[in-house]
Design a protein around this motif. Sequence first.
Motif, PDB file in Angstrom:
ATOM      1  N   SER A 199      36.698  -3.656  14.170  1.00  0.00           N
ATOM      2  CA  SER A 199      36.147  -4.955  14.558  1.00  0.00           C
ATOM      3  C   SER A 199      37.192  -6.020  14.240  1.00  0.00           C
ATOM      4  O   SER A 199      38.165  -5.766  13.535  1.00  0.00           O
ATOM      5  CB  SER A 199      34.840  -5.245  13.810  1.00  0.00           C
ATOM      6  N   GLY A 200      36.965  -7.224  14.786  1.00  0.00           N
ATOM      7  CA  GLY A 200      37.878  -8.321  14.510  1.00  0.00           C
ATOM      8  C   GLY A 200      38.765  -8.645  15.701  1.00  0.00           C
ATOM      9  O   GLY A 200      38.705  -8.010  16.756  1.00  0.00           O
ATOM     10  N   THR A 201      39.608  -9.669  15.508  1.00  0.00           N
ATOM     11  CA  THR A 201      40.492 -10.147  16.560  1.00  0.00           C
ATOM     12  C   THR A 201      41.864  -9.488  16.466  1.00  0.00           C
ATOM     13  O   THR A 201      42.413  -9.356  15.371  1.00  0.00           O
ATOM     14  CB  THR A 201      40.660 -11.680  16.455  1.00  0.00           C
ATOM     15  N   VAL A 202      42.388  -9.061  17.601  1.00  0.00           N
ATOM     16  CA  VAL A 202      43.718  -8.453  17.641  1.00  0.00           C
ATOM     17  C   VAL A 202      44.492  -9.058  18.813  1.00  0.00           C
ATOM     18  O   VAL A 202      43.930  -9.720  19.682  1.00  0.00           O
ATOM     19  CB  VAL A 202      43.647  -6.918  17.815  1.00  0.00           C
ATOM     20  N   ARG A 203      45.811  -8.812  18.820  1.00  0.00           N
ATOM     21  CA  ARG A 203      46.660  -9.228  19.938  1.00  0.00           C
ATOM     22  C   ARG A 203      47.317  -7.987  20.534  1.00  0.00           C
ATOM     23  O   ARG A 203      47.672  -7.053  19.804  1.00  0.00           O
ATOM     24  CB  ARG A 203      47.712 -10.227  19.497  1.00  0.00           C
ATOM     25  N   TRP A 209      51.141 -11.259  26.312  1.00  0.00           N
ATOM     26  CA  TRP A 209      50.222 -11.208  25.176  1.00  0.00           C
ATOM     27  C   TRP A 209      48.781 -11.421  25.639  1.00  0.00           C
ATOM     28  O   TRP A 209      48.505 -12.330  26.421  1.00  0.00           O
ATOM     29  CB  TRP A 209      50.576 -12.273  24.142  1.00  0.00           C
ATOM     30  N   PHE A 210      47.897 -10.558  25.172  1.00  0.00           N
ATOM     31  CA  PHE A 210      46.453 -10.711  25.367  1.00  0.00           C
ATOM     32  C   PHE A 210      45.809 -10.782  23.988  1.00  0.00           C
ATOM     33  O   PHE A 210      46.240 -10.088  23.059  1.00  0.00           O
ATOM     34  CB  PHE A 210      45.860  -9.503  26.111  1.00  0.00           C
ATOM     35  N   GLU A 211      44.800 -11.598  23.848  1.00  0.00           N
ATOM     36  CA  GLU A 211      44.063 -11.675  22.582  1.00  0.00           C
ATOM     37  C   GLU A 211      42.606 -11.346  22.856  1.00  0.00           C
ATOM     38  O   GLU A 211      42.044 -11.770  23.865  1.00  0.00           O
ATOM     39  CB  GLU A 211      44.187 -13.066  21.972  1.00  0.00           C
ATOM     40  N   GLY A 212      42.000 -10.563  21.965  1.00  0.00           N
ATOM     41  CA  GLY A 212      40.602 -10.200  22.188  1.00  0.00           C
ATOM     42  C   GLY A 212      39.952  -9.616  20.962  1.00  0.00           C
ATOM     43  O   GLY A 212      40.544  -9.569  19.872  1.00  0.00           O
ATOM     44  N   GLN A 213      38.712  -9.168  21.139  1.00  0.00           N
ATOM     45  CA  GLN A 213      37.913  -8.599  20.053  1.00  0.00           C
ATOM     46  C   GLN A 213      37.841  -7.080  20.198  1.00  0.00           C
ATOM     47  O   GLN A 213      37.629  -6.563  21.297  1.00  0.00           O
ATOM     48  CB  GLN A 213      36.496  -9.176  20.089  1.00  0.00           C
ATOM     49  N   VAL A 214      38.021  -6.392  19.087  1.00  0.00           N
ATOM     50  CA  VAL A 214      37.895  -4.935  19.100  1.00  0.00           C
ATOM     51  C   VAL A 214      36.461  -4.568  19.464  1.00  0.00           C
ATOM     52  O   VAL A 214      35.505  -5.059  18.865  1.00  0.00           O
ATOM     53  CB  VAL A 214      38.276  -4.332  17.734  1.00  0.00           C
ATOM     54  N   ALA A 215      36.333  -3.686  20.469  1.00  0.00           N
ATOM     55  CA  ALA A 215      35.004  -3.311  20.971  1.00  0.00           C
ATOM     56  C   ALA A 215      34.635  -1.876  20.625  1.00  0.00           C
ATOM     57  O   ALA A 215      33.577  -1.395  21.026  1.00  0.00           O
ATOM     58  CB  ALA A 215      34.951  -3.502  22.488  1.00  0.00           C
ATOM     59  N   GLY A 216      35.503  -1.179  19.894  1.00  0.00           N
ATOM     60  CA  GLY A 216      35.209   0.203  19.522  1.00  0.00           C
ATOM     61  C   GLY A 216      36.359   1.122  19.877  1.00  0.00           C
ATOM     62  O   GLY A 216      37.481   0.678  20.147  1.00  0.00           O
ATOM     63  N   ARG A 217      36.064   2.416  19.886  1.00  0.00           N
ATOM     64  CA  ARG A 217      37.085   3.420  20.192  1.00  0.00           C
ATOM     65  C   ARG A 217      36.558   4.404  21.222  1.00  0.00           C
ATOM     66  O   ARG A 217      35.361   4.632  21.329  1.00  0.00           O
ATOM     67  CB  ARG A 217      37.519   4.165  18.920  1.00  0.00           C
ATOM     68  N   GLU A 218      37.507   4.973  21.950  1.00  0.00           N
ATOM     69  CA  GLU A 218      37.185   6.009  22.927  1.00  0.00           C
ATOM     70  C   GLU A 218      38.258   7.067  22.826  1.00  0.00           C
ATOM     71  O   GLU A 218      39.362   6.912  23.347  1.00  0.00           O
ATOM     72  CB  GLU A 218      37.132   5.417  24.348  1.00  0.00           C
ATOM     73  N   GLY A 219      37.959   8.163  22.120  1.00  0.00           N
ATOM     74  CA  GLY A 219      38.979   9.171  21.857  1.00  0.00           C
ATOM     75  C   GLY A 219      40.079   8.600  20.982  1.00  0.00           C
ATOM     76  O   GLY A 219      39.841   8.039  19.916  1.00  0.00           O
TER      77      GLY A 219
END
Length: 219
Positions: A138-142, A104-114
């Motif tokens: 945007s926001g926190t995801v796992r 599991w990794f937790e982080g912040q959405v930084a945008g999209r690429e394709g």
Amino acid sequence: GGQQQRVALARAIVRQPKLLLLDEPLSNLDASLRDEMCTELRRLQRETGITTIYVTHDQTEALEMSDKIAVMEAGRVVQCASPREIYRAPATMFVADFVGSTNWFEGQVAGREGRDLLVRVGDGVTIACRTDRPIADSGTVRIAVRPEAITVHGDGAAINGNGNRLAGKIQSVGFLGSMTRYVIEAAAWRCLVFEHRDQQFAEGTTVSLSFAAEDALVF
């Protein structure tokens, strides 16, 4: 034990029931007998055609024995699907965590690429996730990544193809016969990796990890 289980099974199917209920039928058998009885149960089920509900906490048994798996959380079925779909496309974080091993990794959405969602999981570390889930920009995801989806490379080795890259250091190594089990510290996260190649890295070695965007499941 194996003979007792066979007799119990024969006593149940001799009446040709429409439905056969098995509750942890292999829990008291040793490993070799358990494998033997798994094969026997599958053969009997195919020959008799009896619909069978098989209750087990052993995930390997569930994946191997079933045409469909129903995963329950707090008394409710949260996903009912084929073993492959349960494992490869879990519907919830509970299913992903409960069935098989998962990083599991937790982080912040930084945008999209394709088609990929980009998630920042550490200083300068971004993971690309290919997903059809409706995830906000945007926001926190796992993120869930299966241990066998990760490949270990020597430090500085050329890595072909597109995908995610993480630098790490091996904390422990366990040889399990058919594979090597690594625990690797990467981007402030502890990763479990199942490597099936003959190449083996020692504890303390600096390595690179790679995995495809398709193997990074985002929740």
